[in-house]
Scaffold this active site. Structure first.
Site, PDB file in Angstrom:
ATOM      1  N   SER A 176     -22.909   8.552   3.922  1.00 36.06           N
ATOM      2  CA  SER A 176     -21.993   7.418   3.164  1.00 36.06           C
ATOM      3  C   SER A 176     -22.161   6.205   3.722  1.00 36.06           C
ATOM      4  O   SER A 176     -22.729   6.035   4.925  1.00 36.06           O
ATOM      5  CB  SER A 176     -20.471   7.944   3.451  1.00 36.06           C
ATOM      6  OG  SER A 176     -19.520   7.119   3.100  1.00 36.06           O
ATOM      7  N   TYR A 189     -14.289  12.183   8.979  1.00 33.55           N
ATOM      8  CA  TYR A 189     -15.278  12.327   7.687  1.00 33.55           C
ATOM      9  C   TYR A 189     -16.596  11.288   8.092  1.00 33.55           C
ATOM     10  O   TYR A 189     -17.595  11.773   7.883  1.00 33.55           O
ATOM     11  CB  TYR A 189     -14.350  11.618   6.574  1.00 33.55           C
ATOM     12  CG  TYR A 189     -15.416  11.505   5.184  1.00 33.55           C
ATOM     13  CD1 TYR A 189     -15.738  12.337   4.580  1.00 33.55           C
ATOM     14  CD2 TYR A 189     -15.996   9.999   5.106  1.00 33.55           C
ATOM     15  CE1 TYR A 189     -16.563  11.955   3.519  1.00 33.55           C
ATOM     16  CE2 TYR A 189     -16.652   9.907   4.026  1.00 33.55           C
ATOM     17  CZ  TYR A 189     -16.951  10.767   3.044  1.00 33.55           C
ATOM     18  OH  TYR A 189     -17.891  10.642   2.008  1.00 33.55           O
TER      19      TYR A 189
END
Length: 282
Positions: A176, A189
């Site tokens: 990400s 995350y």
């Protein structure tokens, strides 16, 4: 389909269902032309029922690969992904289970190999996120769930798949943009996504002698079921990018095709940044 700058207000519970999204994400461009880049290949994709995973499955199928996908509970989405893959003239094996369970990961790879006779491409993609503005609000349970879903299965899947991958086999890992620039409301995350970057680079070094390549994609804001299942306000999602909008899964999946094919034969340990123009370190 058009690519909207703003999305209508909507909310779901995790893991999210693609068929309930408004608008439904674009899976593949109508003018995307397959050219047998993955002819006769077998691709195994976690989180392949929707979002980026679904788009990757359909793109791979259009390029000639048979598909196996892991999903948790989204039966309707998984069934539709299977239909989309079969529409491309390829097979799609559905494997329902929880990637947090090591035993299931091993059994899923085994089932893929039994069904197709092997595996050539492994895409680690499944993930969860639970926004919290303060570290004090991240419970131990949430911390365990995020790491056990987002990074532990990468180890389990690779260990199970590796004995079946031959020379020129490929692992592709989904990280990400948050791994590179951080995220104040996605601390756990983004930490797992940073771990995925290091995992990818280290595994690439480990497997180089076997002629197995390991690369990854680090998406920015992409319109997937995880978004309305995560955030209360999605109307401005992705508007802070240089391109001024969120991306569609159809705009990310071709990066996976590139990394899965011989077009990227001189790449390993690398990440492609499909993020709407955000400049990040390598």
């Amino acid at each position: 389909m058009g690519k909207p700058d703003k999305f209508p207000e909507q909310s779901q519970k995790q893991p999210g269902k693609e068929h309930k999204m408004n608008p439904v994400p674009e899976v593949i461009r109508k003018n995307y032309q397959g050219s047998d880049k993955l002819k006769n290949k077998i691709a195994f994709i976690t989180g392949g029922d929707s979002g980026i995973g679904r788009s990757v499955a359909v793109h791979f199928a259009r390029e000639g690969a048979n598909i196996a996908i892991i999903y948790v509970e989204e039966n309707e989405d998984a069934k539709h992904t299977k239909e989309l893959v079969e529409k491309e003239g390829k097979q799609c094996l559905l494997l329902q289970g929880d990637v947090k369970e090591k035993k299931f990961c091993k059994e899923a790879i085994k089932k893929c190999v039994e069904t197709y006779g092997g595996v050539d491409i492994v895409v680690n993609n499944a993930a969860v996120q639970f926004p919290k503005d303060n570290i004090e609000d991240i419970s131990e349970e949430q911390l365990h769930t995020t790491f056990q879903t987002n990074i532990y299965p990468y180890f389990h899947i690779v260990k199970a798949a590796l004995p079946h991958l031959k020379e020129k086999g490929v692992f592709i890992n989904t990280a990400s943009v948050t791994a590179y620039r951080g995220s104040g409301h996605l601390l756990d995350y983004s930490s797992t996504k940073g771990a995925i970057v290091t995992f990818t680079r280290s595994l690439a070094k480990m497997l180089a002698e076997k002629k197995i390549r390991v690369n990854g994609v680090a998406p920015g804001p992409i319109w997937t079921p995880l978004i309305p299942a995560t955030f209360n306000n999605v109307s401005d999602f992705g508007q802070d990018t240089l391109l001024g909008r969120a991306g569609q899964p159809s705009e990310v999946a071709p990066a996976y095709v590139f990394l899965a094919s011989e077009d990227s034969s001189y790449m390993t340990g690398q990440f492609l940044h499909v993020n709407g123009g955000e400049l990040v370190g390598a």
